[in-house]
Design a protein around this motif. Structure first.
Motif, PDB file in Angstrom:
ATOM      1  N   ARG A  44       0.873  -1.174   0.000  1.00 51.59           N
ATOM      2  CA  ARG A  44       0.000   0.000   0.000  1.00 51.59           C
ATOM      3  C   ARG A  44       0.904   1.216   0.000  1.00 51.59           C
ATOM      4  O   ARG A  44       1.634   1.466   0.954  1.00 51.59           O
ATOM      5  CB  ARG A  44      -0.912   0.016   1.222  1.00 51.59           C
ATOM      6  N   CYS A  93      -9.090  -3.351 -11.105  1.00 48.59           N
ATOM      7  CA  CYS A  93      -8.228  -4.299 -10.396  1.00 48.59           C
ATOM      8  C   CYS A  93      -8.910  -5.651 -10.268  1.00 48.59           C
ATOM      9  O   CYS A  93      -8.285  -6.700 -10.439  1.00 48.59           O
ATOM     10  CB  CYS A  93      -7.850  -3.739  -9.029  1.00 48.59           C
ATOM     11  N   ARG A 105       1.702  -7.786 -12.319  1.00 49.62           N
ATOM     12  CA  ARG A 105       1.240  -6.938 -11.230  1.00 49.62           C
ATOM     13  C   ARG A 105      -0.233  -6.601 -11.427  1.00 49.62           C
ATOM     14  O   ARG A 105      -0.771  -6.679 -12.527  1.00 49.62           O
ATOM     15  CB  ARG A 105       2.062  -5.650 -11.154  1.00 49.62           C
ATOM     16  N   VAL A 106      -0.874  -6.247 -10.326  1.00 49.16           N
ATOM     17  CA  VAL A 106      -2.242  -5.734 -10.425  1.00 49.16           C
ATOM     18  C   VAL A 106      -2.308  -4.526  -9.496  1.00 49.16           C
ATOM     19  O   VAL A 106      -1.768  -4.537  -8.391  1.00 49.16           O
ATOM     20  CB  VAL A 106      -3.284  -6.837 -10.106  1.00 49.16           C
ATOM     21  N   ASP A 107      -2.905  -3.447  -9.989  1.00 51.72           N
ATOM     22  CA  ASP A 107      -2.926  -2.191  -9.241  1.00 51.72           C
ATOM     23  C   ASP A 107      -4.353  -1.734  -8.985  1.00 51.72           C
ATOM     24  O   ASP A 107      -5.200  -1.851  -9.864  1.00 51.72           O
ATOM     25  CB  ASP A 107      -2.231  -1.085 -10.056  1.00 51.72           C
ATOM     26  N   CYS A 108      -4.593  -1.210  -7.798  1.00 50.35           N
ATOM     27  CA  CYS A 108      -5.836  -0.492  -7.547  1.00 50.35           C
ATOM     28  C   CYS A 108      -5.443   0.932  -7.159  1.00 50.35           C
ATOM     29  O   CYS A 108      -5.050   1.194  -6.022  1.00 50.35           O
ATOM     30  CB  CYS A 108      -6.651  -1.144  -6.444  1.00 50.35           C
ATOM     31  N   VAL A 109      -5.497   1.824  -8.149  1.00 47.37           N
ATOM     32  CA  VAL A 109      -5.013   3.185  -7.910  1.00 47.37           C
ATOM     33  C   VAL A 109      -5.863   3.880  -6.850  1.00 47.37           C
ATOM     34  O   VAL A 109      -5.355   4.602  -6.002  1.00 47.37           O
ATOM     35  CB  VAL A 109      -5.031   3.991  -9.227  1.00 47.37           C
ATOM     36  N   TYR A 114      -1.168  -2.289  -4.487  1.00 47.62           N
ATOM     37  CA  TYR A 114      -0.754  -3.081  -5.638  1.00 47.62           C
ATOM     38  C   TYR A 114      -0.095  -4.374  -5.198  1.00 47.62           C
ATOM     39  O   TYR A 114       0.442  -4.472  -4.094  1.00 47.62           O
ATOM     40  CB  TYR A 114       0.157  -2.292  -6.581  1.00 47.62           C
TER      41      TYR A 114
ATOM     42  N   MET B 130       0.476   6.226  -5.961  1.00 45.52           N
ATOM     43  CA  MET B 130       0.833   4.866  -5.517  1.00 45.52           C
ATOM     44  C   MET B 130       2.257   4.805  -4.985  1.00 45.52           C
ATOM     45  O   MET B 130       2.664   3.790  -4.431  1.00 45.52           O
ATOM     46  CB  MET B 130       0.713   3.874  -6.672  1.00 45.52           C
ATOM     47  N   THR B 132       4.962   4.397  -6.556  1.00 50.02           N
ATOM     48  CA  THR B 132       5.764   3.367  -7.205  1.00 50.02           C
ATOM     49  C   THR B 132       5.839   3.660  -8.699  1.00 50.02           C
ATOM     50  O   THR B 132       4.824   3.977  -9.313  1.00 50.02           O
ATOM     51  CB  THR B 132       5.180   1.965  -7.004  1.00 50.02           C
ATOM     52  N   VAL B 135       3.934   1.460 -11.985  1.00 44.04           N
ATOM     53  CA  VAL B 135       2.705   1.644 -12.766  1.00 44.04           C
ATOM     54  C   VAL B 135       3.039   1.936 -14.226  1.00 44.04           C
ATOM     55  O   VAL B 135       2.218   1.723 -15.114  1.00 44.04           O
ATOM     56  CB  VAL B 135       1.841   2.764 -12.147  1.00 44.04           C
ATOM     57  N   TYR B 138       2.199  -0.353 -17.435  1.00 45.43           N
ATOM     58  CA  TYR B 138       1.059  -0.340 -18.359  1.00 45.43           C
ATOM     59  C   TYR B 138       1.262   0.614 -19.525  1.00 45.43           C
ATOM     60  O   TYR B 138       0.528   0.569 -20.499  1.00 45.43           O
ATOM     61  CB  TYR B 138      -0.216   0.064 -17.614  1.00 45.43           C
TER      62      TYR B 138
END
Lengths: 127, 178
Positions: A44, A93, A105-109, A114, B130, B132, B135, B138
């Motif tokens: 996080r 996500c 990876r998977v992100d939840c902005v 992530y 985030m 990071t 990202v 993508y």
């Protein structure tokens, strides 16, 4: 035909440069050999919340993680992990589904959360 | 073209309503493979306004669209709003600069470059929030698809402009200095 190319010469140059650059990176990312993930890191906002050993998961279980806006649910099974519930408006996500290969990876902005999947010997690897 | 008469105000309102409709409809497109891929139909209208009326009018339409679509979706001042705002503004800035200062490019490639910067602006906000740089993973996918959709939307707006419908309307309502 020659007039056509002359008229659109600069458009072709600009679009070809950007297109070829992004296409080559995409091809590299898609075609590179995939290795099964060993562990997954749940972050996080750059803070490691939890490390999950994907090889040791016997059956599906759900982990609750506090996001920056709302709590989220992350489901783990042997070799794969996914975000199964999130209160974000877009649900990108959740739609992304299971991820299992190293480097994915998977992100939840919306929630600043992530998940990264690590391969062999990269347990400490962090972006 | 600084004059704002009744025609221009109502025409802008119609265009803004169209962008809101398109933007709101687009927000229901589910993501597959790569998150957040949208055709960007709104860009057709932004480009038409940029060419037919000017950068200031395009800015008004773009800002209005960002605020009102977020308001409709109930996500005002949340992450989606800031990503949308950053993407739209960066994309509009690049398109305005290209349109006014780079005479060698046609509208479809201006639109494609604008679409690429729209993705970039969104990713930048995500990276900052985030904390990071991951990202950016993508970005290549988004750029590739942005070019394709950007060219299509640019061609659509070229087609609309080439019909001269708006040109005739402007002439009729005294917005063209002869």
């Amino acid at each position: 035909m020659k007039a056509f190319f002359k008229k659109y010469l600069w458009d072709f140059i600009v679009l070809a440069l950007v297109g070829v650059a992004s296409l080559s990176v995409v091809l590299f990312m898609v075609l590179k050999p995939k290795t099964a993930g060993v562990s997954a890191g749940i972050f996080r906002q750059a803070t490691l919340v939890m490390n999950v050993d994907l090889t040791k998961e016997a059956e599906e279980r759900t982990i609750s993680v506090e996001g920056t806006h709302s709590p989220m649910e992350i489901t783990v099974k042997k070799g794969a992990i996914r975000i199964s519930h999130s209160d974000c408006p877009s649900h990108y996500c959740v739609d992304q589904g299971w991820i299992s290969n190293a480097g994915e990876r998977v992100d939840c902005v919306y929630n600043g959360v992530y998940i990264l999947i690590y391969g062999q010997g990269k347990e400490d690897f962090k972006i | 073209m600084k004059k704002w008469n009744v025609f221009k105000i109502s025409f802008m309102a119609i265009l803004l309503a169209m962008t809101i409709g398109l933007g709101y409809a687009e927000s229901f497109i589910p993501s597959f493979w790569i998150p957040g891929i949208k055709p960007g139909f709104v860009n057709i209208i932004i480009l038409v306004v940029l060419v037919e009326f000017g950068w200031f009018e395009a800015l008004i339409i773009d800002l209005g669209k960002v605020f009102l679509v977020s308001l409709l979706r109930g996500s005002l001042f949340q992450m989606g709003f800031f990503m949308s705002l950053s993407g739209s503004m960066l994309s509009l800035l690049v398109m305005v600069l290209l349109y006014y200062f780079v005479k060698k490019l046609h509208l479809f490639s201006i639109s494609a470059v604008g679409a690429v910067f729209h993705s970039l602006g969104q990713i930048l906000v995500a990276v900052i929030y985030m904390e990071t740089a991951g990202v950016f993973y993508y970005l290549p996918f988004l750029v590739l698809i942005s070019i394709c959709t950007g060219i299509l939307m640019g061609l659509a707006s070229q087609k609309i402009i080439s019909t001269q419908v708006i040109e005739k309307l402007k002439r009729k309502h005294g917005l063209v200095n002869e």
